[in-house]
Motif scaffolding. Sequence first.
Motif, mmCIF file in Angstrom:
data_model
loop_
_atom_site.group_PDB
_atom_site.id
_atom_site.type_symbol
_atom_site.label_atom_id
_atom_site.label_comp_id
_atom_site.label_asym_id
_atom_site.label_seq_id
_atom_site.Cartn_x
_atom_site.Cartn_y
_atom_site.Cartn_z
ATOM 1 N N SER A 40 0.822 -1.195 0.000
ATOM 2 C CA SER A 40 0.000 0.000 0.000
ATOM 3 C C SER A 40 0.867 1.260 0.000
ATOM 4 N N ARG A 41 0.586 2.173 -0.866
ATOM 5 C CA ARG A 41 1.256 3.471 -0.989
ATOM 6 C C ARG A 41 2.724 3.331 -1.400
ATOM 7 N N TYR B 10 2.882 13.828 -3.059
ATOM 8 C CA TYR B 10 1.473 14.202 -3.157
ATOM 9 C C TYR B 10 1.348 15.581 -3.824
ATOM 10 N N GLN B 37 -1.182 4.910 -12.759
ATOM 11 C CA GLN B 37 -2.001 3.885 -12.115
ATOM 12 C C GLN B 37 -3.312 4.512 -11.659
ATOM 13 N N ASP B 38 -4.413 4.004 -12.192
ATOM 14 C CA ASP B 38 -5.708 4.589 -11.847
ATOM 15 C C ASP B 38 -6.236 4.004 -10.536
ATOM 16 N N SER B 39 -7.435 4.395 -10.198
ATOM 17 C CA SER B 39 -8.010 4.009 -8.902
ATOM 18 C C SER B 39 -8.260 2.507 -8.799
ATOM 19 N N LYS B 40 -8.344 1.834 -9.933
ATOM 20 C CA LYS B 40 -8.535 0.381 -9.937
ATOM 21 C C LYS B 40 -7.216 -0.370 -10.031
ATOM 22 N N LYS B 41 -6.130 0.327 -9.804
ATOM 23 C CA LYS B 41 -4.785 -0.273 -9.764
ATOM 24 C C LYS B 41 -4.256 -0.652 -11.142
ATOM 25 N N SER B 86 -6.333 12.765 -12.315
ATOM 26 C CA SER B 86 -6.108 12.306 -10.938
ATOM 27 C C SER B 86 -5.736 10.824 -10.955
ATOM 28 N N ALA B 87 -4.602 10.505 -10.402
ATOM 29 C CA ALA B 87 -4.072 9.138 -10.423
ATOM 30 C C ALA B 87 -2.764 9.132 -9.640
ATOM 31 N N ARG B 109 1.087 10.927 -5.978
ATOM 32 C CA ARG B 109 -0.379 10.888 -6.025
ATOM 33 C C ARG B 109 -0.900 12.271 -6.378
ATOM 34 N N THR B 111 -4.013 14.721 -7.253
ATOM 35 C CA THR B 111 -5.454 14.943 -7.120
ATOM 36 C C THR B 111 -5.789 16.280 -7.766
#
Lengths: 112, 113
Positions: A40-41, B10, B37-41, B86-87, B109, B111
Amino acid sequence: QKEVEQDPGPLSVPEGAIVSLNCTYSNSAFQYFMWYRQYSRKGPELLMYTYSSGNKEDGRFTAQVDKSSKYISLFIRDSQPSDSATYLCAMSPGGSASKIIFGSGTRLSIRP
Amino acid sequence: DTAVSQTPKYLVTQMGNDKSIKCEQNLGHDTMYWYKQDSKKFLKIMFSYNNKELIINETVPNRFSPKSPDKAHLNLHINSLELGDSAVYFCASSPLGSTGELFFGEGSRLTVL
């Protein structure tokens, strides 16, 4: 149809269990098969790398490739909580790492 | 010593702004990459660059541009940010001739509000 299909999970198993993670693919030109682990992260890190069909073992991890079925697997024996991560399969026809196609990842959780 | 490092980790910004992400690798590798990499990995290559050849994924909007001041650095500049940008953006590197071994940074990351 995506070139590489991977069940997103999540998959939750108790500590010590054998875990099986799988991917299917459609492109018969793929020759190189990989598994990446992503905590994660964090960024993905290469876990296993195989060429063509067959098995490869590294400690508790075994990668299996069946090109005739266009199916690859990663087995984790004696799973540990530290194995909890997202596992991404990846494959390439070769020639360049820029041709690697990744699966969408399976999120694995090992319960103590 | 971190092998592939990227900054910032970030970014939060407004639509329409321009932003840059920096990447450095100390592995002596010849090729560097940017992945999204999108929100669904789902991890998708955007660019690969080996100081002679830039390969652009044709699906990447031209608002995204890689800039490489030298072999160890590959920065990503994004113009006119959109919500869909955003990704998590990952920088990676590989040795010459690699067919599968990629070394990734920890990700940036982004946003867009």
